[in-house]
Enzyme design. Structure first.
Site, short mmCIF file in Angstrom:
data_model
loop_
_atom_site.label_atom_id
_atom_site.label_comp_id
_atom_site.label_asym_id
_atom_site.label_seq_id
_atom_site.Cartn_x
_atom_site.Cartn_y
_atom_site.Cartn_z
CB SER A 56 151.66 54.53 70.15
OG SER A 56 151.66 54.13 68.79
CE LYS A 110 148.50 52.26 68.35
NZ LYS A 110 149.83 52.54 67.74
CB SER A 143 154.25 52.88 67.61
OG SER A 143 154.52 54.21 67.98
#
Length: 465
Positions: free
Chosen positions: A164, A89, A188
């Site tokens: 997220s 990420k 997330s």
């Protein structure tokens, strides 16, 4: 009822799990280079329509895969996951990569060191194929950012994949890699897992080391995302460990992760948590979860209703999350703040308005709530719940159109309470809405019991459709 699978059109190499890959590498019937190439080809093929990747590191991945191939040939792999393709990420440091946090305010200068979780995966021989999208600084539970734009759900491109860690979830769903590193400060990992029909695990806090410290403090966790619970468990094993850069980990040792057999659900005492800490449960999602609980009962589990410890958990979470946003925004030079996502600016302003006394009182309340959750998990083997109170909604917005929600936190009432209390929680897919959107089922265990939770998640995969 049949819906198009996001894996449709993917190379057969993109459908293989970590254990199967290791066996093929050992027999030399498959090469890490072949698998990495297939994963990157898949990423490049789907990315124009889904926007899950910020970039694909073909050169670096092929170098790593070639080195892995040599190790397997010599009979000396670094670990059982040596050569497995992984994504990272855009919020964790990676040596040699630019990490922008989805923000136009960050420099493009490559980092000179790995975050602890990245370093551990690299030491295990994982092959990093590319970087996945995040909202700006990971502040919300959908994935769109000023720098990289809107990420879309592979089941329906008009919908959000959640966030997220939305880019990683999409990459997992379409077969662009086996391991996908996510972060989870209020859901997330688990929210995008639910919205995209994959497995996402938020570990016990401290299981996976983190550095630099998150401005969102100890609600922020690092964890694995994958298509199967077994792959999530293998990834978690590889990325867990002590790192002296992470003071918040503490000096203690958590229980081992290895060798846990698939959990027998029969006879397990399970609390069914059905009321979110904020918002309301969509009736269609409720019906799908009820059917999943019925399957759990039919498997011999002893399921009974349970409620979380009382208190305004949404307000408690806001004190922690919004003040973290205020701290993050304060680190950005004032002239650059005009380019920041307006929603982040708004919650940062709300966080800055809390007094120091209010924050300390919230920290005390959190301690009381966390202890009550530990006591609750001492009574039950697991808690289960919907992963989210609703299915995926339109991409590019923080809350569903026409809803009464003001912020994403108001529809994340099954996820953020477990960030506050730091228990391990895993999401597995359990069904689809009439519109063909995935619904996730969450299983929560006592702190430190990640192996049991992931083992139970694997068992749930066998009883859910």
């Amino acid at each position: 009822m049949h819906f198009q699978n996001p894996l449709e059109g993917a190379n057969e190499f993109c459908r293989i799990g970590a254990a199967e890959l290791a066996a093929a590498f050992a027999k030399r019937s498959l090469s890490p280079v072949e698998v990495a190439t297939a994963a990157m080809d898949r990423a490049e093929d789907v990315n124009p329509g889904l926007n899950a990747f910020t970039f694909i590191d073909r050169h670096g991945a092929l170098d790593a895969a070639t080195a892995s191939e040599r190790r397997w040939k010599d009979g000396a792999p670094l670990s059982p996951v040596d050569g497995v393709p992984a994504t990272l990420k855009d919020i964790v440091w990676v040596k040699g990569w630019s990490v922008r946090y989805g923000s136009t305010t960050t420099p493009a200068t490559p980092f000179e060191e790995d975050a602890p979780s990245v370093a551990l995966l690299r030491q295990a021989g994982a092959v990093f194929i590319g970087q996945t999208t995040t909202p700006e600084f990971g502040w919300k539970a959908v994935t769109d950012s000023p720098l990289f734009g809107v990420t879309r759900n592979p089941w329906n491109r008009e919908k959000t994949p959640g966030g997220s860690s939305g880019g990683g979830a999409v990459a997992a769903a379409v077969g662009a890699g086996v391991f996908h590193l996510g972060t989870d400060g209020g859901g997330s990992i688990r929210i995008p897992a639910s919205f995209t029909g994959i497995v996402g695990h938020k570990p016990t806090f401290g299981r996976v080391p983190a550095y630099p410290p998150s401005p969102f403090g100890t609600v922020a966790h690092v964890g694995p995302m994958a298509r199967r619970a077994a792959d999530a468990a293998a990834m978690l094993q590889a990325m867990s460990g002590r790192d002296l850069r992470d003071w918040a980990q503490g000096p203690g040792e958590l229980s081992t992760l290895g060798g846990e057999p698939m959990a027998r659900l029969a006879g397990k005492r399970i609390g069914h948590w059905s009321k979110p800490a904020a918002g309301v449960l969509d009736p269609e999602v409720a019906a799908i979860i009820a059917a999943a609980v019925a399957r759990l009962t039919a498997a011999g589990a002893l399921v009974e209703p349970v409620e979380l410890p009382t208190g305004d958990l949404l307000d408690l979470f806001h004190h922690h999350w919004f003040t973290g946003a205020a701290a993050r925004l304060a680190a950005i030079p004032e002239p650059a703040r005009a380019a920041i996502d307006p929603g982040l600016v708004q919650i940062a302003a709300a966080g800055a308005a809390y007094s120091s006394t209010q924050l300390v009182r919230a920290q005390i309340r959190r301690g009381e709530y966390g202890a009550a959750m530990d006591r609750l998990l001492a009574k039950y083997d697991f808690l289960v719940s919907p992963a989210t109170p609703l299915a995926a909604f339109d991409a590019g917005v923080e809350v569903p159109a026409g809803s009464t929600f003001g912020r994403w936190t108001e529809w994340a009432g099954f996820s953020f309470p477990i960030n506050l209390s730091q228990q391990p929680a895993c999401v597995v897919p359990c069904g689809f809405t009439a519109a063909g959107l995935p619904v996730g089922f969450q299983i929560v265990g006592a702190r430190g019991e990640d192996a049991r939770v992931l083992s139970a998640a694997a068992s749930l995969e066998t009883i859910f459709p």
